[in-house]
Design a protein around this motif. Structure first.
Motif, short mmCIF file in Angstrom:
data_model
loop_
_atom_site.label_atom_id
_atom_site.label_comp_id
_atom_site.label_asym_id
_atom_site.label_seq_id
_atom_site.Cartn_x
_atom_site.Cartn_y
_atom_site.Cartn_z
N PRO A 190 6.75 -7.37 4.88
CA PRO A 190 7.37 -6.25 5.61
C PRO A 190 8.43 -5.53 4.77
O PRO A 190 8.82 -6.01 3.71
N PHE A 191 8.89 -4.39 5.32
CA PHE A 191 9.78 -3.52 4.57
C PHE A 191 11.05 -3.22 5.35
O PHE A 191 10.99 -2.91 6.54
N ALA A 192 12.16 -3.28 4.68
CA ALA A 192 13.39 -2.69 5.21
C ALA A 192 13.26 -1.17 5.09
O ALA A 192 12.38 -0.66 4.41
N ALA A 193 14.13 -0.44 5.78
CA ALA A 193 14.02 1.02 5.80
C ALA A 193 14.03 1.60 4.39
O ALA A 193 13.21 2.46 4.05
N ARG A 194 14.96 1.14 3.56
CA ARG A 194 15.04 1.66 2.19
C ARG A 194 13.76 1.36 1.41
O ARG A 194 13.24 2.21 0.68
N GLU A 195 13.23 0.14 1.57
CA GLU A 195 12.02 -0.25 0.86
C GLU A 195 10.81 0.57 1.33
O GLU A 195 9.96 0.95 0.52
N ALA A 196 10.77 0.86 2.62
CA ALA A 196 9.67 1.66 3.16
C ALA A 196 9.67 3.06 2.59
O ALA A 196 8.62 3.63 2.28
N LYS A 197 10.88 3.63 2.42
CA LYS A 197 10.95 4.98 1.84
C LYS A 197 10.56 4.96 0.37
O LYS A 197 9.85 5.83 -0.12
N GLU A 198 11.01 3.94 -0.36
CA GLU A 198 10.66 3.83 -1.77
C GLU A 198 9.16 3.65 -1.96
O GLU A 198 8.58 4.11 -2.95
N ALA A 199 8.51 3.02 -0.96
CA ALA A 199 7.06 2.82 -1.04
C ALA A 199 6.28 4.05 -0.58
O ALA A 199 5.05 4.04 -0.64
N GLY A 200 6.98 5.08 -0.12
CA GLY A 200 6.32 6.29 0.32
C GLY A 200 5.67 6.17 1.69
O GLY A 200 4.81 6.98 2.04
#
Length: 836
Positions: free
Chosen positions: A491-501
């Motif tokens: 899963p992704f934290a909010a920042r990680e989700a944005k970095e992953a596009g």
């Protein structure tokens, strides 16, 4: 200059010509009547003015209305129709009726003879009832009050009838003051109004009513013409002309009016500001122009008028929708796409927005429709699930709460196997099935899937994953390979989700408005979706499309809900009765059967199939597959005119099995003995208290094979395939909608929107022909009043806090409660799908 503008100019010129032609006419008719409503037709006046004009028309009102009207006459006028009227009308909750109350306060001009200094009032109550879709009956009771004797203490009743067989044609007849009331000084004569309204364009855009009124004792006949024209983005132009006793030159008296109603629409209704002039020697003076005004507040929006400033809608999803709530959600989004003043739609996803990826595909389609209509769409997530990610990938932008993220780690399906627990209890599953792919009974006898069943389940999951990855790639402007690689790190934290596009940014709830303004490029105030109904521009007589829901396991008998486990079952009697009623009702021009069922009783499936087949012979009958339409759910669909499925709808599973539980070992362990008396050797073959004998098993295999051949024959007949071709894709094999299309088991990929569009087109209906969802949901009085079925979307015992997996397990075990052990089943295996 448009054609409509030219027509308006010609109409006004004709009206002026008629007025000058009869300027020398003679006699005014004096009666203590209620305040007139200039420019209103007795045939199509669908507002609170109908209380006095034609009470039958109250039933055609879309919603409630409060109105104030005034007429101001020259003091030389000899008629008493000066004053004010206040009226309120609306629908009666829970009943197909409408009612209204009106108070007329009249202050006659000085020249009105006997009425000098004697004001009078009328109080009128109206009641209307629809008699089918095209006609209505109405009753009004009215009483007068006055300080003078002439217009005091008159009580009468009136009856009205309206018939609207076509959008271009309507008729009305009204009998006023039927009891001819009288007091010590005056008798109010009976009068009769009749009229025909013609709409040459089939809508309210242009309407001409030709009417006639006759007062009995005074022997006064008054023909009348009423013209109404919609003025786009403004309101409605109104005018009328009437002449009493036109064949008697010495008694002729004419009246004419011209006016304009300005409509100002808003989300929760509309307001109307109207006015015009009334003139003619029927008022007792021929050289005056007498103003009239009106103001109304309505609980519905007019189909033309001044629209409000552009705005956005915010929709908050807090519970995963059930099958019927999902359909209501789709219809809400479709209607938003048609709203010209909505710039943006915001989805606040606080729960999984769909119970399956098939339903999620329909929501994605609805969001794409919003975008095609020029709406900007924004998803706001907190801790998003897979279905929320998949749906939101269709939006223009997706933002996440800075403290949230994406909980998605992949798709999975879980299957329950009960062999060991049954063995420990001393219970043995005894079953017969057709085909190695019919894996449902394996759940009773195995500890894990057989090789064939395992391959089928893995293939199905791979189909889900492929569509999920392709949908995410399309929405996030990535390749499928990139999506799969990036999702593997969840899963992704909010920042990680944005970095992953996978998202576009972050926002707290209070920052959503700012994000919407940036998205639309202007200030776009957000509102909850509380839109009032919009008045139809037509009479709505083209017909309906019935949407018949088949939700849950198929059972013999009546549909019912199992609230303890949050499960619905579709009863063969209920669905058969519904389809028969729709088939025989000429108002329904087409049928969409919405199937969301894993199957169940093979007898129930055959009963429903027969009704679908009979209906398809009479009118277009289209099947729309939701999450699942498999086994018995597919069986009933085979008789339809055309079958639609979402790419990830689960369907097929053409097969039958028969199972029972042998509890003889359990009874022996606990010391229970069973003694059976029977007249035939096989009388207790279906008993739980012993296993099948070899002869009984052989006979059961013959019966199951017969049921399977019947199933295959039904499909072959409906799909125009050979039985061999059906058997080749049968044997219990499950397919996605996409795979089913390749095998000829369905006709077209598409969701409910496409199925409804096809049904409308085949029936020759307009693109907005109304839908009627059936069977009706049984609701309590309170739940109907507050507009929420069952008071809450999830009123069952499983709402109590408990582990999510345990909740789903209980629901998966629900079919064991539903189906008796002595019926052959055409059902999918019991699966827990975690696609949230």
């Amino acid at each position: 200059m448009t054609a409509r503008t030219r027509a308006a100019g010609i109409a006004l010129l004709l009206n002026a010509t008629l007025l000058s032609s009869y300027a020398g006419a003679q006699t005014a008719i004096v009666r203590p009547d209620r305040l007139p409503e200039p420019g209103r037709s007795v045939v199509t006046g669908d507002d609170s003015t109908a209380i006095a004009g034609n009470p039958a028309n109250l039933s055609f009102m879309p919603d409630s209305e409060l109105r104030w009207s005034s007429v101001y006459l020259d003091e030389d006028a000899t008629v008493p129709w000066q004053g004010h009227a206040v009226s309120f009308a609306g629908q009666v909750p829970l009943l197909s009726m409408a009612t209204g109350l009106r108070l007329d306060l009249l202050a006659p001009p000085d020249a009105s003879g006997l009425l000098v200094d004697h004001h009078y009032q009328w109080l009128t109550w109206g009641l209307a009832m629809r008699a089918g879709r095209t006609s209505a009956l109405g009753l009004s009771i009215q009483g007068s009050f006055s300080g003078g004797a002439w217009a005091n203490d008159l009580t009468s009743f009136s009856l009205g009838y309206t018939y609207r067989p076509f959008d271009a044609l309507a008729f009305s007849f009204v009998a006023h003051d039927i009891n001819a009331p009288r007091n010590n000084f005056y008798e109010l004569d009976r009068s009769y109004d009749g009229g025909i309204a013609i709409r040459p364009l089939g809508s309210s855009a242009v309407e001409l009513s030709v009417e006639s009124s006759y007062v009995t004792e005074q022997d006064v006949w008054t023909p009348r013409a009423v013209l109404g024209m919609d003025i786009p983005y403004v309101g409605r132009l109104r005018g009328d002309f009437e002449m009493s006793n036109p064949t008697r030159k010495s008694e002729r008296a004419w009246l004419a009016s011209a006016g304009l109603s300005i409509y100002m629409n808003n989300m929760r209704g509309s307001s109307e500001l109207g006015g015009g002039v009334l003139t003619g020697n029927g008022l007792g003076t021929s050289d005056s122009y007498n103003p009239y005004t009106s103001f109304a507040v309505k609980g519905f929006r007019e189909n033309t008028g001044i629209e409000p400033a552009r705005y956005g809608i915010r929709i908050r999803v807090e519970d995963t929708p059930s099958s019927r709530v999902h359909v209501a959600f789709l219809r809400q989004l479709w209607s938003l796409a048609e709203e010209p003043n909505i710039d943006a739609v915001v989805f606040e996803m606080r729960a999984a927005p769909a119970a399956s990826l098939a339903n999620a595909q329909e929501l994605r389609d609805a969001i794409f429709e919003l975008r095609r209509a020029g709406k900007r769409t924004l998803c706001h997530l907190e801790a998003a699930t897979g279905s929320a990610m998949y749906v939101c990938a269709a939006a223009n932008q997706t933002v996440v709460n800075p403290a949230g993220g994406l909980r998605f780690t992949g798709l999975r399906s879980q299957h329950i196997y009960l062999a060991r627990v049954l063995e420990n209890l001393g219970v043995r599953a005894d079953y017969v099935r057709i085909g190695p792919h019919k894996s449902a009974p394996e759940q009773f006898s195995e500890t894990r899937a057989t090789d064939v069943a395992r391959a089928d389940k893995i293939d199905l999951l791979q189909q889900y994953e492929r569509h999920f990855a392709e949908g995410m790639a399309l929405g996030r402007n990535l390749s499928v390979k990139e999506v799969r690689e990036r999702l593997s790190h969840g899963p992704f934290a909010a920042r990680e989700a944005k970095e992953a596009g996978l998202i576009d940014g972050y926002a707290y709830d209070d920052q959503i408005q700012k994000r919407v303004n940036e998205l639309t490029g202007r200030k776009t105030p957000l509102r909850s979706d509380q839109r009032a109904r919009t008045a139809r521009a037509t009479h709505g007589n083209e017909g309906f499309v019935a949407v018949v829901h088949v939700n849950g396991d198929l059972v013999d008998g009546r549909s019912r809900a199992l609230p303890l486990i949050g499960m619905d079952v579709a009863g063969s009697y209920t669905i058969a009765d519904t389809l028969k009623a729709v088939r025989e009702n000429k108002e329904f021009k087409a049928v969409v059967v919405r199937v969301d069922s894993p199957g169940g009783s093979s007898m129930a499936a055959d009963v429903m199939w027969r009704e679908v087949l009979l209906t398809a012979k009479v009118k277009p009958t289209v099947v729309s597959m939701g999450t699942v339409a498999a086994s018995g759910g597919y069986y009933l669909a085979a008789g339809a005119t055309r079958v639609f499925a979402n790419p990830l709808s689960v369907t097929g599973s053409i097969g039958v099995f028969y199972a029972k539980a042998d509890v003889s070992q359990l009874l022996n362990r606990v010391g229970i003995d069973i003694e059976v008396y029977k007249t035939q050797s096989n009388a207790d073959a279906e008993s739980f208290y012993r296993p099948f004998t070899a002869d009984e098993r052989k006979e059961l295999e013959r019966q199951v094979k017969h049921f399977y051949q019947v199933f295959v024959g039904r499909v072959a007949q409906g799909r125009k395939m050979t039985k061999e071709a059906v058997d080749a894709v049968g044997q219990g094999r499950v397919w996605t909608g996409e795979q089913a299309l390749a095998h000829g088991l369905i006709d077209e990929l598409g969701g409910l929107r496409q199925a409804i569009a096809y049904a409308r087109q085949k029936a020759g209906l307009s693109e907005d022909a109304p839908l009627v969802e059936l069977p009706k949901i049984n609701q309590s009085l309170l739940s109907q009043l507050i507009g929420v079925p069952g008071l809450h979307a999830k009123t069952n015992i499983l709402d109590a806090p408990m582990p999510n997996g345990f909740t789903k397990t209980l629901r998966a075990l629900g079919p064991f409660v539903v189906h008796p052990g002595d019926v052959p089943l055409a059902r999918l295996d019991f699966t827990i799908n975690d696609f949230e």
